[in-house]
Enzyme design. Structure first.
Site, PDB file in Angstrom:
ATOM      1  N   LYS A 136      17.382 -35.451   5.805  1.00 42.32           N
ATOM      2  CA  LYS A 136      16.267 -34.907   5.042  1.00 42.32           C
ATOM      3  C   LYS A 136      15.855 -33.615   5.745  1.00 42.32           C
ATOM      4  O   LYS A 136      15.476 -33.636   6.919  1.00 42.32           O
ATOM      5  CB  LYS A 136      15.100 -35.895   5.018  1.00 42.32           C
ATOM      6  N   GLY A 180       0.228 -36.593   4.535  1.00 44.95           N
ATOM      7  CA  GLY A 180      -0.898 -37.295   5.131  1.00 44.95           C
ATOM      8  C   GLY A 180      -2.214 -37.125   4.393  1.00 44.95           C
ATOM      9  O   GLY A 180      -3.222 -37.708   4.774  1.00 44.95           O
ATOM     10  N   GLY A 204       1.930 -36.981   0.223  1.00 42.43           N
ATOM     11  CA  GLY A 204       0.673 -36.933  -0.508  1.00 42.43           C
ATOM     12  C   GLY A 204       0.353 -38.202  -1.283  1.00 42.43           C
ATOM     13  O   GLY A 204      -0.761 -38.373  -1.761  1.00 42.43           O
TER      14      GLY A 204
END
Lengths: 270, 403
Positions: free
Chosen positions: A106, A167, A194
């Site tokens: 990622k 976060g 989110g």
């Protein structure tokens, strides 16, 4: 490749496909921010088959190695957190493969320590290099259609647009733009960052997202395994709703029979 | 703003020395790099304009209700009007900490490699007039110390020296970094301010974090506390973090030594200093420390005056709410009870197994030098680790990769 929306899909044949690998679960779990002894329970209750792992954290070793707490039967998705440029992301990804964490990566390229917003430009550059080297590249990105297309062209296995800053638990603030990505791309769109509650995860899936990634919301829940399970159910519900085709929604009361086209009938009567 | 001094620092000797002629503390010395930066001016102007008496309960409520804490909100949270809201402030701080750090609490230990100092900072145990035992570790001794520390499981080290370029030059500090690289993942520095090319060299040697305490942002007060030595040059110290970032360091740390001057103004300045630097260099990682004055060898009367635990909590929480993503370190100057509670609320980094003297992990008595200040939490790495876990938090030894 995602299934075309016109095709008949049953839940049994519904798979998430990333770089040729098939997954039944559409819930990608983050491994940061936890008490280590809760990670396994979170993975189990989430039914997750993919778990992200910051290489910089796995690097830790010693008496609290996070790897010892991640179940062995899940696919590791190492991320390049800590990278501020494409070059640094590439270096971290290569290191990750060298130490044996597989071909998935990622990409996170972040040069903003306040909101942790991804740098799309550097992310495209890193994607291009790593895809050529045979990585299954999953780029974290800000939902911009042109960037998403460039990422696809660069060889990304999916795109991972953010719903809101990492976060923040604010949900899908970028909803309309993520919808555009879902509508226009042939690649899986995985909503990342989110997502603060199961209902938000469900919403992403209803919109047609291929998967949802969450971390903080689960890691900081009062009861971690229960919250992991709640997310799992919400993601499944959202996916099922998407597959079944959402019903007609009447937004404002009853609708008149043909308020705008009624005049056409008047002409016929002449 | 007055320059009334915290009387607890003063001895008869210091009072005499204060009367002597001193060099201009605002003029750079030869060899000191001058940056083209407006941050200092902005910070000082803002701090001078801060009037704690102007804030009301309504301002504090507005600050607490705001989604994103503005500079005005930060100032309100630091005002006396905010004290009655301390519980709510702490709860908000805790929420922000968990959102950004989850359950992670980072551990590290400081390693003092030398305590020679050329500065006369009248509140500091290392000051050049204080008759203490001086020492400096040679590379073999450093390595031994680091081995002992690494065996405890720690993976982050903060290398400290007294501020003497002569006795601990940049190359010497670089050697320490190179050795530290063999035993630790994360290397931070708390040494004298230097030029950006020197920071670049130390970055090459393996260091990635630089902390410089400004002590106080009131330059007039600063002048009366730092009577001689290069540390006396206020603007060179102020701009150290910016030079460190320009030298390639990943992160920088800020602190005012609370209790030297008006701590509210100093906290406003510290926060705004960090805020402006992050705005100018968005990739820079920001850290705060929140030290209060402690007694030193040969002056055991020193105390932080009006910065009680309540005020300390107020400052730490205000930093957290203003910059939710910043690392906050809680010093061993504070006791176990305070430290264990602050990591629940706002602090994200805690030291353990601390010694603030030289060579204390060694058996060789010759290598030993005296401490900089008195510590209040002498717990070992194991004990602090267990204490963090007992609170439902996760001790993390490193979350970092040198690239």
């Amino acid at each position: 490749m995602e299934t075309f929306k016109t095709e008949k899909v049953t839940q049994a044949t519904d798979k998430l496909i990333l770089g040729g690998h098939e997954f039944d679960s559409r819930f990608i779990l983050g491994s940061g921010k936890y008490s280590l002894d809760l990670i396994q329970a979170a993975v189990e209750h989430a039914g997750a088959q993919i778990i992200t792992l910051a290489l910089r954290r796995a690097n830790e070793g010693g008496n609290a190695n996070i790897l010892d707490y991640i179940p062995k039967n899940v696919t590791l998705l190492p991320n390049t957190s800590g990278a501020r440029t494409a070059e640094e992301a590439v270096r971290i990804a290569r290191l990750s493969r060298e130490v044996g964490y597989g071909d998935f990566v990622k990409i996170e390229v972040i040069r903003d320590t306040k909101y942790l917003l991804p740098d799309n430009y550097e992310t495209i550059k890193a994607t291009e290099i790593l895809a050529k080297e045979g990585f299954v590249v999953m780029p974290y990105m800000y939902p911009d259609l042109n960037v998403a297309r460039d990422l696809a062209a660069a060889g990304a296995a999916c795109v991972m647009p953010l719903g809101a800053p990492i976060g923040s638990n604010k949900g899908i603030c970028t909803k309309d733009f993520i919808q555009i990505l879902i509508d226009e791309l042939d690649l899986p769109v995985i909503v990342d960052a989110g997502i603060g509650s199961p209902s938000q995860a469900c919403q992403a899936m209803e919109m047609g997202a291929s998967a949802v990634m969450a971390n903080t919301a689960i890691a900081t829940a009062g009861n971690v395994p229960m919250m992991a399970e709640a997310f799992k159910k919400a993601i499944e519900a959202g996916r099922t709703a998407y597959l079944s085709g959402l019903g007609r929604i009447i937004t404002k009361g009853a609708s008149a029979s043909s308020p705008l086209t009624g005049f056409l009938k008047e002409q016929e009567m002449i | 703003m007055g320059t009334k001094i915290n009387e607890s620092i003063l001895t008869e000797e210091i009072k005499e020395l204060q009367k002597k002629n001193r060099i201009d503390h605002m003029t750079y010395l030869p060899g000191m790099e001058v940056l083209d930066s407006d941050i200092q001016e902005k910070v000082i102007d803002r701090m001078n304009a801060y009037d704690e008496s102007l804030y009301t309960a309504a301002d504090v409520r507005r600050a607490l209700a705001a989604d994103i804490c503005s500079l005005e909100d930060f100032e309100a949270l630091l005002s006396p009007a905010a004290l009655p809201f301390l519980e709510e402030i702490a709860q908000r701080a805790q929420l922000e900490t968990r959102k950004h750090f989850g359950n992670s609490t980072y551990m590290f230990t400081p390693l003092y490699i030398a305590n020679y100092c050329e500065n006369y900072c009248i509140y500091c145990g290392f000051n050049c007039h204080n008759k203490i035992h001086r020492a400096k570790l040679n590379p073999e001794q450093m390595e031994k110390e680091m081995q002992v520390i690494a065996e405890s499981g720690l993976q982050e080290i903060l290398i400290l020296t007294g501020e003497s370029r002569k006795m601990s030059d940049v190359e010497y500090i670089g050697e320490a970094c190179k050795i530290a690289r063999k035993y630790f993942k994360v290397i931070g520095l708390e040494v004298y301010p230097m030029n950006s090319d020197e920071y670049a060299y130390l970055h090459q040697c393996g260091a990635d974090y630089v902390t410089v305490f400004q002590e106080t942002y009131n330059s007039d007060k600063y002048e009366t506390l730092h009577l001689s030595g290069h540390k006396r040059i206020f603007p060179y110290r102020f701009n150290a973090q910016e030079r460190a970032i320009q030298g390639g360091m990943r992160g920088v740390g800020f602190a005012a030594l609370l209790g030297l001057d008006d701590f509210r103004k100093d906290a406003v300045a510290t926060g705004y200093h960090a805020y402006l630097l992050q705005r100018k260099y968005p990739h820079a990682e920001i850290a705060f420390s929140c030290p209060r004055l402690r007694p030193i060898l040969n002056n055991d009367k020193i105390n932080p005056m009006d910065v009680h635990e309540q005020q300390l909590l107020q400052v730490v929480s205000a930093y957290r709410i203003f910059m939710p993503f910043a690392s906050i370190t809680i010093s061993t100057r504070e006791c176990e009870r305070v430290r264990d509670n602050l990591i629940q609320i706002a602090a994200t980094k805690i030291s353990a197994g601390v010694s603030v003297g030289i060579g204390e992990h060694l058996e060789d008595a010759d290598a030993k030098g005296d401490e900089q200040f008195e510590i209040s939490d002498g717990r070992s790495v194991k004990e602090v680790y267990a204490a963090i876990q007992a609170q439902g938090l996760q001790p993390v030894m490193s979350d970092y990769i040198y690239v």
